[in-house]
Design a protein around this motif. Structure first.
Motif, PDB file in Angstrom:
ATOM      1  N   ARG A  16       0.849 -15.336  -2.374  1.00  0.00           N
ATOM      2  CA  ARG A  16       0.258 -14.479  -1.160  1.00  0.00           C
ATOM      3  C   ARG A  16      -0.668 -15.212  -0.646  1.00  0.00           C
TER       4      ARG A  16
ATOM      5  N   ALA B 195      -6.393  -9.548  -7.841  1.00  0.00           N
ATOM      6  CA  ALA B 195      -6.586  -8.593  -6.911  1.00  0.00           C
ATOM      7  C   ALA B 195      -8.010  -8.827  -6.078  1.00  0.00           C
ATOM      8  N   THR B 196      -7.978  -8.739  -4.742  1.00  0.00           N
ATOM      9  CA  THR B 196      -9.260  -9.106  -4.166  1.00  0.00           C
ATOM     10  C   THR B 196      -9.111  -7.978  -2.756  1.00  0.00           C
ATOM     11  N   SER B 197     -10.041  -8.331  -2.207  1.00  0.00           N
ATOM     12  CA  SER B 197     -10.394  -7.301  -0.958  1.00  0.00           C
ATOM     13  C   SER B 197     -11.007  -8.022   0.058  1.00  0.00           C
TER      14      SER B 197
ATOM     15  N   TRP C 183       0.935  -1.277   0.101  1.00  0.00           N
ATOM     16  CA  TRP C 183       0.155  -0.036   0.187  1.00  0.00           C
ATOM     17  C   TRP C 183       0.827   1.273   0.007  1.00  0.00           C
TER      18      TRP C 183
ATOM     19  N   PRO D  69      -7.996  -3.529   0.579  1.00  0.00           N
ATOM     20  CA  PRO D  69      -7.693  -4.114  -0.768  1.00  0.00           C
ATOM     21  C   PRO D  69      -6.363  -5.103  -0.470  1.00  0.00           C
ATOM     22  N   VAL D  70      -6.409  -6.363  -1.477  1.00  0.00           N
ATOM     23  CA  VAL D  70      -5.422  -7.146  -1.253  1.00  0.00           C
ATOM     24  C   VAL D  70      -4.743  -7.047  -2.658  1.00  0.00           C
ATOM     25  N   ASP D  71      -3.501  -6.382  -2.999  1.00  0.00           N
ATOM     26  CA  ASP D  71      -2.790  -6.067  -4.172  1.00  0.00           C
ATOM     27  C   ASP D  71      -2.467  -7.490  -4.648  1.00  0.00           C
ATOM     28  N   ALA D  72      -2.167  -7.519  -6.011  1.00  0.00           N
ATOM     29  CA  ALA D  72      -1.848  -8.943  -6.558  1.00  0.00           C
ATOM     30  C   ALA D  72      -0.151  -8.791  -7.173  1.00  0.00           C
ATOM     31  N   ASP D  73       0.495  -7.867  -6.419  1.00  0.00           N
ATOM     32  CA  ASP D  73       2.065  -7.718  -7.038  1.00  0.00           C
ATOM     33  C   ASP D  73       2.977  -8.869  -6.645  1.00  0.00           C
TER      34      ASP D  73
END
Length: 299
Positions: free
Chosen positions: A198, A227-229, A164, A190-194
């Motif tokens: 994960r 990407a999720t949340s 973030w 949010p859960v980023d996809a970088d």
């Protein structure tokens, strides 16, 4: 559907350690690692009896780093390179074993008098092969030094790595992400996809991932690039972990981790022969090697 964003669901193995329980999701038969993470334990939550506490006697590690993070309680850490540090909620203890270290973990005397609380997460992180035999090290990062990202009804503390737009000061040896996410009722993060790999883990309370409820004490390995949340209706606490995928496997036997089985066998011999260093201030006790360890890899 959960299959749209979850690659694997890993159920815990629970061990009763007398007074408190430990829930272990890594290593497991379905999966050994998520990024550099190869051991994931939730301790408690528990309230121990007055006059008691946790007493993890001196024991060895090689070729890994341990990461201790508490929600409640405190632990006195001592190790064979002369460290003494008391960890409290929100801070991080990073102990790098390298070619070999011995440490103990015990409840502080002041907390035993009132009956200690214990709740938190302990993980192990694999070291890259070039650093497996580095000199042992210890790092304590205070709670105030870790960045906190806030959204309405949610807070995320970055324990390791960058998330973030913020970076924790904690040392990393490979690409690593690790965060403690507190969701108040109605909170969302949010859960980023970088990262390559994960996983999310519901430690306390209630939460959902893209509307799908999460089971407590279960590790959800997320699909790469998706990407999720995270959301919570009633409030919850979720750990996010992962990082770079390792190209070579790691073997785990008891407290020993290595890319080499032969190195683990050497460590067994060294511990049995008393060749590991002592822990200053905690020299009288030790944990013997078990005949059948509770922690093993599944090659």
């Amino acid at each position: 559907m959960i299959d749209d964003f979850v690659l694997q669901t890993i159920l815990p193995t629970t061990h009763d350690l007398g007074g408190f329980k430990v829930h272990r999701t890594l290593p497991s038969k379905p999966r050994t690692m998520v990024g550099p993470f190869l051991f994931f334990d939730q301790m408690g939550p528990a309230h121990l009896e007055v006059g008691t506490g946790i007493d993890v006697r001196p024991h060895p590690h090689i070729n890994l780093a341990t990461v201790t993070y508490l929600f409640e309680g405190a632990i006195d850490h001592r190790d064979s390179i002369g460290t003494f540090a008391t960890i409290e909620p929100g801070a991080v203890n990073l102990m790098t074993a390298g070619h070999g270290i011995v440490h103990s973990e015990r409840s502080p005397a002041g907390q035993r008098a009132q009956g200690p609380d214990l709740s938190g997460i302990q993980t192990w992180i694999a070291l890259p092969e070039a650093q497996e035999e580095m000199d042992p090290a210890f790092e304590h990062v205070e709670k105030a030094a870790l960045p906190v990202i806030e959204t309405p009804n949610a807070r995320a503390r970055i324990i390791m790595g960058s998330l973030w737009g913020q970076t924790a000061p904690t040392t990393t040896y490979a690409g690593t992400i690790y965060a403690d996410i507190i969701l108040d009722p109605g909170g969302e993060v949010p859960v980023d996809a970088d990262a390559d790999e994960r996983a999310v883990y519901l430690a306390l309370g209630e939460a959902s991932l893209d509307g799908v409820p999460l089971a407590p004490m279960t590790l959800y390995v997320l699909k790469p690039g998706v990407a999720t949340s995270l959301k919570s209706r009633d409030g919850g606490r979720v750990m996010l972990c992962g990082g770079d995928a390792f190209s070579t496997p790691r073997h785990v036997w008891w407290n020993f981790v290595s890319s080499s089985r032969e190195r683990i066998n050497q460590a067994k011999e060294d511990w049995n022969a008393g060749r590991f260093p002592k822990v200053p201030g905690d020299e009288k006790e030790f944990i013997p090697i078990p005949e059948v360890p509770k922690t093993v890899s599944y090659p």
